[in-house]
Each structure stands twice: as C-alpha cells, then as structure tokens.
Design a protein around this motif. Sequence first.
Motif, mmCIF file in Angstrom:
data_model
loop_
_atom_site.group_PDB
_atom_site.id
_atom_site.type_symbol
_atom_site.label_atom_id
_atom_site.label_comp_id
_atom_site.label_asym_id
_atom_site.label_seq_id
_atom_site.Cartn_x
_atom_site.Cartn_y
_atom_site.Cartn_z
ATOM 1 N N GLY A 15 -46.560 -2.730 -26.942
ATOM 2 C CA GLY A 15 -47.412 -1.610 -27.350
ATOM 3 C C GLY A 15 -48.821 -1.649 -26.779
ATOM 4 O O GLY A 15 -49.254 -2.616 -26.159
ATOM 5 N N LYS A 16 -49.484 -0.540 -27.005
ATOM 6 C CA LYS A 16 -50.849 -0.333 -26.514
ATOM 7 C C LYS A 16 -51.803 -1.401 -27.065
ATOM 8 O O LYS A 16 -51.781 -1.672 -28.263
ATOM 9 C CB LYS A 16 -51.294 1.051 -27.007
ATOM 10 C CG LYS A 16 -52.363 1.719 -26.220
ATOM 11 C CD LYS A 16 -52.666 3.098 -26.818
ATOM 12 C CE LYS A 16 -51.531 4.101 -26.612
ATOM 13 N NZ LYS A 16 -51.846 5.468 -27.057
ATOM 14 N N ASP A 171 -47.280 -3.650 -22.446
ATOM 15 C CA ASP A 171 -48.141 -2.537 -22.853
ATOM 16 C C ASP A 171 -47.861 -1.384 -21.890
ATOM 17 O O ASP A 171 -48.223 -1.456 -20.705
ATOM 18 C CB ASP A 171 -49.615 -2.977 -22.782
ATOM 19 C CG ASP A 171 -50.563 -1.826 -23.120
ATOM 20 O OD1 ASP A 171 -50.130 -0.644 -23.110
ATOM 21 O OD2 ASP A 171 -51.751 -2.107 -23.373
ATOM 22 N N PRO A 172 -47.201 -0.321 -22.363
ATOM 23 C CA PRO A 172 -46.816 0.771 -21.459
ATOM 24 C C PRO A 172 -48.002 1.389 -20.700
ATOM 25 O O PRO A 172 -47.806 1.924 -19.608
ATOM 26 C CB PRO A 172 -46.166 1.797 -22.393
ATOM 27 C CG PRO A 172 -45.677 0.988 -23.557
ATOM 28 C CD PRO A 172 -46.686 -0.116 -23.730
ATOM 29 N N THR A 173 -49.210 1.285 -21.227
ATOM 30 C CA THR A 173 -50.343 1.889 -20.514
ATOM 31 C C THR A 173 -50.630 1.154 -19.202
ATOM 32 O O THR A 173 -51.259 1.711 -18.307
ATOM 33 C CB THR A 173 -51.636 1.920 -21.376
ATOM 34 O OG1 THR A 173 -52.064 0.577 -21.627
ATOM 35 C CG2 THR A 173 -51.417 2.633 -22.696
ATOM 36 N N TYR A 176 -49.373 2.951 -15.939
ATOM 37 C CA TYR A 176 -49.903 4.253 -15.497
ATOM 38 C C TYR A 176 -50.322 4.258 -14.031
ATOM 39 O O TYR A 176 -50.371 5.299 -13.395
ATOM 40 C CB TYR A 176 -51.109 4.664 -16.363
ATOM 41 C CG TYR A 176 -50.773 5.040 -17.798
ATOM 42 C CD1 TYR A 176 -49.464 5.047 -18.267
ATOM 43 C CD2 TYR A 176 -51.791 5.403 -18.693
ATOM 44 C CE1 TYR A 176 -49.165 5.382 -19.574
ATOM 45 C CE2 TYR A 176 -51.504 5.751 -20.013
ATOM 46 C CZ TYR A 176 -50.190 5.731 -20.445
ATOM 47 O OH TYR A 176 -49.905 6.072 -21.751
ATOM 48 N N ASN A 232 -49.499 10.822 -17.092
ATOM 49 C CA ASN A 232 -48.754 9.750 -17.756
ATOM 50 C C ASN A 232 -48.602 10.049 -19.236
ATOM 51 O O ASN A 232 -49.578 10.293 -19.934
ATOM 52 C CB ASN A 232 -49.497 8.427 -17.570
ATOM 53 C CG ASN A 232 -49.310 7.882 -16.169
ATOM 54 O OD1 ASN A 232 -48.196 7.600 -15.759
ATOM 55 N ND2 ASN A 232 -50.399 7.773 -15.418
ATOM 56 N N ASP A 233 -47.354 10.002 -19.675
ATOM 57 C CA ASP A 233 -47.077 10.250 -21.087
ATOM 58 C C ASP A 233 -46.706 8.912 -21.735
ATOM 59 O O ASP A 233 -45.763 8.251 -21.295
ATOM 60 C CB ASP A 233 -45.923 11.252 -21.186
ATOM 61 C CG ASP A 233 -45.460 11.420 -22.614
ATOM 62 O OD1 ASP A 233 -46.276 11.867 -23.435
ATOM 63 O OD2 ASP A 233 -44.303 11.071 -22.911
ATOM 64 N N TYR A 234 -47.444 8.515 -22.752
ATOM 65 C CA TYR A 234 -47.254 7.178 -23.334
ATOM 66 C C TYR A 234 -45.812 6.946 -23.787
ATOM 67 O O TYR A 234 -45.198 5.928 -23.436
ATOM 68 C CB TYR A 234 -48.211 6.948 -24.518
ATOM 69 C CG TYR A 234 -48.003 5.587 -25.139
ATOM 70 C CD1 TYR A 234 -48.561 4.448 -24.563
ATOM 71 C CD2 TYR A 234 -47.200 5.424 -26.277
ATOM 72 C CE1 TYR A 234 -48.339 3.184 -25.098
ATOM 73 C CE2 TYR A 234 -46.971 4.156 -26.811
ATOM 74 C CZ TYR A 234 -47.539 3.040 -26.217
ATOM 75 O OH TYR A 234 -47.307 1.793 -26.740
ATOM 76 N N ASP A 235 -45.269 7.870 -24.563
ATOM 77 C CA ASP A 235 -43.924 7.634 -25.110
ATOM 78 C C ASP A 235 -42.858 7.579 -24.019
ATOM 79 O O ASP A 235 -41.886 6.841 -24.127
ATOM 80 C CB ASP A 235 -43.580 8.682 -26.165
ATOM 81 C CG ASP A 235 -44.401 8.455 -27.434
ATOM 82 O OD1 ASP A 235 -44.527 7.288 -27.839
ATOM 83 O OD2 ASP A 235 -44.953 9.430 -27.976
ATOM 84 N N MET A 237 -43.390 6.468 -20.882
ATOM 85 C CA MET A 237 -43.487 5.174 -20.202
ATOM 86 C C MET A 237 -43.027 4.037 -21.125
ATOM 87 O O MET A 237 -42.477 3.035 -20.665
ATOM 88 C CB MET A 237 -44.922 4.944 -19.691
ATOM 89 C CG MET A 237 -45.363 5.939 -18.621
ATOM 90 S SD MET A 237 -44.143 6.199 -17.289
ATOM 91 C CE MET A 237 -44.632 4.936 -16.118
ATOM 92 N N ALA A 238 -43.246 4.221 -22.436
ATOM 93 C CA ALA A 238 -42.763 3.208 -23.390
ATOM 94 C C ALA A 238 -41.229 3.168 -23.379
ATOM 95 O O ALA A 238 -40.622 2.087 -23.387
ATOM 96 C CB ALA A 238 -43.282 3.517 -24.789
#
Length: 382
Positions: A15-16, A171-173, A176, A232-235, A237-238
């Motif tokens: 997670g972030k 961390d998916p971010t 990006y 970039n969309d967080y969900d 990329m998660a």
Amino acid sequence: MNNFVFQNPTKLVFGKGEIAKLSTLLPKDKRILVTFGGGSVKRNGVYDQVVAALEGFDYLEFWGIEPNPKVETLRKAVEVCKRENIGFLLAVGGGSTLDGTKLIASAAVIEEDAWELVLNPKLQCGNIPFASVMTLPATGSEMNRGCVISNLATGEKFAFYNAYPTFSILDPTTTYTLPSFQRACGLADTFIHVIEQYLTYTGESPLMDRWAEGVLQTIVEIAPKVLNVSENDYDTMASFMLSATMGLNGFVAMGVSQDWATHRIGHELTALCGITHGQTLVVVLPGVMNELRDQKAGKILQYGERVWGITEGSAQERIDRTISATEQFFRSLGLATRLSELGVGEDVVEEIVSRFRTRGTRLGEALNIDYALTDRILRQRL
Ligand code: NZQ
Ligand code: ZN
C-alpha cells in the motif's frame, strides 16, 4: 489433483506510504547492504523514502544491477558482502535487482564462484536473509524463491532457486514512473506466468482453474488503464501489482501440472539477443499453443471460453480463435509478436535448437518439447 506442499513465508506489506515501515521491519543488529538497479529509484522518490526509513541503521549501498542481472556484476556485490560482514540484504527496484540479490545472498556464504552455484545448486548452503521494495509488477520475485541470472561471457541465462524474501513492500505509487513498454512487458509476464501454470491438463483442480482465470481476466480488464501512462490510477496499479504477485507466488500452482516451455525458450532469446523478458514470451506462446494444440486442446477450449468468451464453432476453429485472441491481446499492449519484428532470424533459431539438442532439453508438462519441437515452434514465429 497432484500432491503438493505449499508454504510461502514472505510477509507482504502492501500500500501507499508503506516503504516507511522499513524502519520496523529491518534488523537493527545487522549490517545491511541495500541493492539497486540503474537509478530509476532516484528519479521517482523511492530512494529518498528508503534512505529516510533507514536512518540510524548500519547500511551500505550497491548500485548497478542491470536488467537480466549479470553474474559479472553480482560477483562484485558478493565481494562487498564478504568484506563488509553483511548480515541482511535489501533489494530496491524491479525483478532484476531482487533476482540478482537472491543470488548474492547465496553466493556470499560459500567459497565457490557465483556462476558455479547457478550451474550446480548442490553447492548451496544457506543464504544471507533478504527482503525487497519492489517497484515493477511482473516477475513475482517479491514472493517466490526463484531468480534468473545471466552470464555475459557465455551468453547463457538460467534460473536458480534458493529462498523467499523475508518481507516485500509493494507501494503501487512507485509504479507510476514506469514507461509503457515496461508496463506492457509486466502485464504480459504476469499473464504468461499464469498460463504456464494453467494451460496444461483439464480437471486437475477446478478451484485453481478459477483462480488462474481470475488473474488472467483481471489482467485483460485492467490492461488499457495500466497502459495509460499519463493518468495513473491507484486502484488499477494496485490490482496490477497484486496480480503479478499472485501470478507467481506458488498459489495458483497448488496441485496442478505446469508447463514453462515458453519461459525456457524466451530466456534463450534474451540471452542471445538481449530482448526484454516479457517481450520474448509473447512471441513464443502462440507457437507453443499451436504446436501443442492437440495435447492442450481441452484446456485451450476452456481458456478460450472463460477468458475470451469463445463458444461458437468446431473445436479446431475455437482453438484457432483462442490463439488469435491471445496474440491480439499482446499486440494491443503494443508488443511485437513475431521474431522478424524484433530483428531475429533463422540463425538465432538454429542456435537455440542446437543448445537444446546439446543439453538434451525436454520441456512442457509432458516433457515432450525437445529441440525438434522447439525448432517448429520458433520457425512458425519468424
Ligand atoms: O535499473 P533501474 O534504473 O531501476 O530501471 C529499471 C529497468 O531499467 C526500470 N524500472 C524498474 N522500476 C521502475 C523502473 N522504471 C521506472 N519506474 C519504476 N518504478 O525497469 C527496467 C526493467 O527492470 P527489470 O527489473 O529488469 O524488470 P523486471 O521486473 O521485469 O525483471 C526482469 C527479470 O526478471 C526475470 C527475467 O528473466 C528478467 O531477468 N524473471 C524473474 C522471475 C522470478 N524471479 O521469479 C520470473 C520471471 O519469469 C522472469 O524470468
Ligand atoms: Zn516471466
């Protein structure tokens, strides 16, 4: 269903903002070597987050583990480990950085050369514990015990298996900043990891089939959004990151037969021509499916129906359409699906076939993909 043992000890921290947890996850009483690739982590802020979390720790940095990690580079890190009494390794970057670190971890505790270890895993006797901060969804290396190591001098690339990461932070971010080509290769790699553990025999495990199809369908569904580098969309990329991890952490393999021919042939294309891993796979897979269309017929039909909605026509027609849908999906990622598009000609095919012949290689779930069948597979992909 085949007998199996499943035990995956890697702690997944997802997670972030979770890179900050390094301060509580890393051992305080050991000297740490932090390993990196070529510098992407400096451009996306990951390095700064790692350095902030490592305040107060005793650590050194090792830079320069390249894509398709070379043993020539890894030997230098092994020297550092031995000289500096390193007691823990932290890989920060893509699958190559972590794969290289896995070999360093085992080679640092033996006298023999790191490549000797790859060629002769019996030399293994433990490893320095290691963990990762993964910035590229693709390999699943963050939660498996494999690594793939290249040798620049001999032009070879082989898998080696040692130990699982103690923990991996995702961390998916951090994804990006990935360029679209790496995203496409990561989507393809994840997709084909699942295919290798799924597209074999029918009826071994309806449960694993559904899990595998779930990952495949997720990749197809999210691919267009993953490829949109400007938004970039967080969900999204998660989901991509978690799919990559679930695709090769042993989970979908429980009780089912596995293939891996596409990977083994793909590794040769990387070793000989330097082609990026995911790109090699999408060229080879349609050839494997077509040459093994009778042996794999039941599973190809199931996959075609459940992933691509192909239900009309004769069995042979549906198999053709399924192979074509698979190839079209890879092309929709912006990847080449023919060897000629990558500048690879018959000479390379001949070299791979000759290597397999010399080594007595036999691949696939039925171990019937020998050098002659590999020749047929590759020639139809020219
Ligand atoms: O080296 P840096 O500067 O970090 O840049 C990397 C590299 O150039 C860059 N990158 C990574 N994260 C980034 C980023 N760029 C921008 N933003 C980010 N967040 O991407 C480039 C490729 O990185 P690499 O680590 O080589 O990619 P990948 O994770 O796909 O790893 C490929 C290697 O893994 C092996 C492959 O054979 C190949 O050698 N595999 C490992 C497996 C395993 N351990 O289980 C299984 C796989 O089937 C695969 O064979
Ligand atoms: Zn792969």
